[in-house]
Structures are given as structure tokens and as C-alpha cells.
Scaffold this active site. Structure first.
Site, PDB file in Angstrom:
ATOM      1  CE1 TYR A  12      -3.693  -2.700   0.416  1.00  0.00           C
ATOM      2  CE2 TYR A  12      -3.807  -2.054   2.714  1.00  0.00           C
ATOM      3  CZ  TYR A  12      -4.449  -2.702   1.350  1.00  0.00           C
ATOM      4  OH  TYR A  12      -5.476  -3.625   1.703  1.00  0.00           O
ATOM      5  CB  SER A  97      -5.768 -11.437   2.908  1.00  0.00           C
ATOM      6  OG  SER A  97      -6.748 -10.266   2.281  1.00  0.00           O
ATOM      7  CE1 TYR A 148     -11.292  -6.949  -0.618  1.00  0.00           C
ATOM      8  CE2 TYR A 148     -10.532  -8.497   0.114  1.00  0.00           C
ATOM      9  CZ  TYR A 148     -10.782  -7.657  -0.524  1.00  0.00           C
ATOM     10  OH  TYR A 148     -10.146  -8.788  -1.609  1.00  0.00           O
TER      11      TYR A 148
HETATM   12  N1  LIG Z   1      -6.853  -7.429   0.742  1.00  0.00           N
HETATM   13  C1  LIG Z   1      -7.310  -6.910   0.654  1.00  0.00           C
HETATM   14  O1  LIG Z   1      -6.774  -7.541  -0.591  1.00  0.00           O
HETATM   15  C2  LIG Z   1      -7.804  -5.902   0.539  1.00  0.00           C
HETATM   16  C3  LIG Z   1      -8.345  -5.589  -0.850  1.00  0.00           C
HETATM   17  C4  LIG Z   1      -9.162  -3.877  -0.687  1.00  0.00           C
HETATM   18  C5  LIG Z   1      -9.188  -3.161   0.134  1.00  0.00           C
HETATM   19  N2  LIG Z   1      -8.361  -3.628   1.343  1.00  0.00           N
HETATM   20  C6  LIG Z   1      -8.516  -3.212   3.168  1.00  0.00           C
HETATM   21  O2  LIG Z   1      -9.944  -2.620   3.069  1.00  0.00           O
HETATM   22  C7  LIG Z   1      -9.945  -1.485   3.103  1.00  0.00           C
HETATM   23  C8  LIG Z   1     -11.313  -0.813   3.137  1.00  0.00           C
HETATM   24  O3  LIG Z   1     -11.355  -1.484   2.267  1.00  0.00           O
HETATM   25  P1  LIG Z   1     -12.125  -0.154   0.763  1.00  0.00           P
HETATM   26  O4  LIG Z   1     -11.593   1.522   1.138  1.00  0.00           O
HETATM   27  O5  LIG Z   1     -11.809  -1.005  -1.123  1.00  0.00           O
HETATM   28  O6  LIG Z   1     -13.738   0.718   0.072  1.00  0.00           O
HETATM   29  P2  LIG Z   1     -14.825   0.214   1.399  1.00  0.00           P
HETATM   30  O7  LIG Z   1     -13.844   0.807   2.576  1.00  0.00           O
HETATM   31  O8  LIG Z   1     -15.995  -0.156   1.624  1.00  0.00           O
HETATM   32  O9  LIG Z   1     -15.045   2.315   1.196  1.00  0.00           O
HETATM   33  C9  LIG Z   1     -14.419   3.255   1.367  1.00  0.00           C
HETATM   34  C10 LIG Z   1     -15.463   4.319   0.691  1.00  0.00           C
HETATM   35  O10 LIG Z   1     -16.113   4.958   1.228  1.00  0.00           O
HETATM   36  C11 LIG Z   1     -16.348   5.904   1.660  1.00  0.00           C
HETATM   37  N3  LIG Z   1     -16.761   5.872   3.123  1.00  0.00           N
HETATM   38  C12 LIG Z   1     -15.829   5.892   4.727  1.00  0.00           C
HETATM   39  N4  LIG Z   1     -16.902   6.025   5.404  1.00  0.00           N
HETATM   40  C13 LIG Z   1     -17.495   7.358   4.677  1.00  0.00           C
HETATM   41  C14 LIG Z   1     -18.474   7.726   5.488  1.00  0.00           C
HETATM   42  N5  LIG Z   1     -19.183   7.823   6.526  1.00  0.00           N
HETATM   43  N6  LIG Z   1     -19.743   7.760   4.553  1.00  0.00           N
HETATM   44  C15 LIG Z   1     -19.973   8.202   3.605  1.00  0.00           C
HETATM   45  N7  LIG Z   1     -18.276   7.621   2.358  1.00  0.00           N
HETATM   46  C16 LIG Z   1     -17.789   7.083   3.649  1.00  0.00           C
HETATM   47  C17 LIG Z   1     -14.148   6.558   1.566  1.00  0.00           C
HETATM   48  O11 LIG Z   1     -14.659   8.128   1.227  1.00  0.00           O
HETATM   49  P3  LIG Z   1     -13.312   9.039   1.687  1.00  0.00           P
HETATM   50  O12 LIG Z   1     -11.647   7.819   1.742  1.00  0.00           O
HETATM   51  O13 LIG Z   1     -13.534  10.240   1.452  1.00  0.00           O
HETATM   52  O14 LIG Z   1     -13.553   9.325   3.591  1.00  0.00           O
HETATM   53  C18 LIG Z   1     -14.100   5.440   0.782  1.00  0.00           C
HETATM   54  O15 LIG Z   1     -15.241   6.111  -0.833  1.00  0.00           O
HETATM   55  C19 LIG Z   1      -8.745  -0.565   2.359  1.00  0.00           C
HETATM   56  O16 LIG Z   1      -8.196   0.518   3.616  1.00  0.00           O
HETATM   57  C20 LIG Z   1      -7.666  -1.623   2.773  1.00  0.00           C
HETATM   58  O17 LIG Z   1      -6.877  -2.043   4.128  1.00  0.00           O
HETATM   59  C21 LIG Z   1      -7.872  -5.041   2.002  1.00  0.00           C
END
Ligand SMILES: NC(=O)c1ccc[n+]([C@@H]2O[C@H](COP(=O)([O-])OP(=O)(O)OC[C@H]3O[C@@H](n4cnc5c(N)ncnc54)[C@H](OP(=O)(O)O)[C@@H]3O)[C@@H](O)[C@H]2O)c1
Length: 228
Positions: A12, A97, A148
């Protein structure tokens, strides 16, 4: 605000920032990071862990996860390296994962002692694949599911699947926001925790307000039906 697990990964490019953020509060934080699948050879796993520890500025990683399966490297070799890191005191818990049930079983069998603590997989109102077999398997085997993308990578992806406005109606009835409903729906499942990503203090505060209360059974069933 009660959210103490930070999930990052060597891929990341955020480990140094996490290290800055936790300086002085290390013992209050559960640090989870990941080794990339192209580093699953024994020497590479150990080198990656040392580099993560250096970037994070910590002595041990609380949860070290294999980022995704790599069928080209024997899982026994990779898990041997993970156990070496545990024995060396550099890792407390081993996680994976994006592993299927079969891959989880293989990974577990490859450990000479100890067990897989968690499997980080995509799970949200609009991504429900794990409910068929992976989630029940993890629940039966005390493997924590780290959900996630629990906000469907953006709230608009939830609204798009809800033309009848069900989630907004539940929000009005409960006084919670859509994000809080989506996260609470995830974590009400046994053995599931969620790692939303947010880039503003306002979003983080809102997301932290997703725990400490429970949706009613009726609201959960309505959400299950609406987003099935
Ligand atoms: N293991 C893997 O292969 C893998 C793959 C993908 C992701 N991940 C992990 O999962 C985490 C989260 O996943 P993700 O970033 O894909 O998706 P997510 O958490 O489902 O969505 C993130 C989005 O939601 C928005 N958001 C957050 N809080 C909010 C709220 N209270 N109201 C409205 N919108 C909100 C964020 O906006 P803002 O940014 O503008 O706040 C961003 O656009 C990542 O940081 C990573 O650590 C792991």
C-alpha cells in the site's frame, strides 16, 4: 474512539504513515499488515516482515497476513516462514487474505503448531459471496473474518442497489447514517469485523459510531432481502 485495529500492507505504501500515526500509542493499537504474494518464498517473507517492521517503527506485527494466495509457491514454505517469525517474536498472529475454504484448510495444515487467526475478504451489503461457505467455515473454526470494502468501496454503490430507498428508510427509523447501517450489518455477524477506509475525520467519526448498538432482527432481515 474505540477503533484500534489499523490494517495496512507492504504494497500500500502506507506503512511509514501508519508508523508516524501510532508513535507513542503503540500499545493501544493492533497493527495488521500484509506480505505480498510475490514474496512468499521463505527468505522473502522474512525480509518483507523486517522491512515492514522498520517502516512501521515497531518491534512486532500483531497480525501478519498473506495478501492473497499464490499457487506457484508451496504453502508449507510460506507458513514455515510465518511460524519462524512468530517464534522470533516478530509476529503475534498469522492471518491470510482472499483465501477460499480449500486454501484455508491447506494453509492451516501447513502450520506445525498454532492456527490461522483471520481471513481478510471482501464483504458488504452488496458483496455477499462468502455467506455460502466461507463465512460459516470461518465461524465454525474460530477464524475472524476481516471484512474489507465493507462500505462497498463507496456509499453510492449501496444506493445503486437500493432503488426502493430501503436503507434510507431504516436510517430515518434508527437515527443512524447509511454508512453506520452498512457497517453494523457487517459486524452483527458472528466472527466478523470491518475495516472501512475513510479519508476525513468526519467519516472516521461517523464510521466509529457504527458499533456499540445493534440493528433489530427485522431491519437485518430487510437489509438481507433488499441486497441479496
Ligand atoms: N485484502 C485485500 O485484498 C484488500 C482489498 C481492498 C481493500 N482492502 C482493505 O479494506 C479497506 C477498505 O476498503 P475500500 O477502501 O476498498 O472500501 P470501503 O471501505 O468499502 O469504502 C471506502 C469509501 O467509502 C467512503 N466512506 C468512508 N466512510 C464513509 C462515510 N461515513 N460516509 C460516506 N462515505 C464514506 C470513503 O470516502 P473517503 O475516503 O472520502 O472518506 C471511500 O470512498 C482498505 O483500506 C484496505 O485496508 C483490502
Amino acid at each position: 474512539m474505540g477503533a484500534c485495529l489499523i490494517d495496512t500492507a507492504e504494497s500500500y505504501g502506507t506503512e511509514a504513515i501508519v508508523g508516524d500515526a501510532i508513535r507513542g500509542i503503540r500499545d493501544q493499537v493492533i497493527v495488521a499488515t500484509k506480505v505480498s504474494q510475490n514474496h512468499f518464498r521463505k527468505g522473502d517473507v522474512i525480509r518483507s516482515a523486517d522491512q515492514s517492521l522498520r517502516r512501521l517503527g515497531i518491534n512486532h506485527i500483531d497480525l501478519y497476513q498473506l495478501h492473497s494466495p499464490n499457487p506457484h509457491i508451496p504453502i508449507e514454505e510460506t507458513m514455515g516462514a510465518m511460524e519462524f517469525l512468530v517464534d522470533a517474536g516478530k509476529v503475534r498472529f498469522i492471518g491470510v487474505s482472499n483465501f477460499s475454504v480449500i486454501q484455508l484448510k491447506q494453509a492451516q495444515s501447513a502450520l506445525s503448531k498454532g492456527r490461522i487467526a483471520s481471513n481478510q475478504v471482501k464483504y458488504s451489503l452488496v458483496a455477499r459471496d462468502i455467506e455460502d461457505s466461507l463465512l460459516p467455515y470461518c465461524q465454525e473454526n474460530q477464524i475472524t473474518v476481516i471484512a474489507y470494502s465493507p462500505l462497498a468501496e463507496g456509499i453510492s454503490n449501496i444506493f445503486r442497489r437500493d432503488s426502493a430507498g430501503v436503507i434510507e428508510r431504516i436510517a430515518a427509523e434508527t437515527g443512524k447514517t447509511t454508512a453506520q447501517l452498512a457497517l453494523n450489518w457487517c459486524i452483527h455477524k458472528e466472527a466478523v469485523i470491518a475495516i472501512p477506509k475513510a479519508n476525513s475525520v468526519a467519516h472516521i467519526e461517523e464510521d466509529c459510531g457504527a458499533s456499540g448498538w445493534s440493528l433489530s432482527v427485522d431491519h437485518i432481515e430487510l437489509l438481507n432481502r433488499t441486497f441479496k
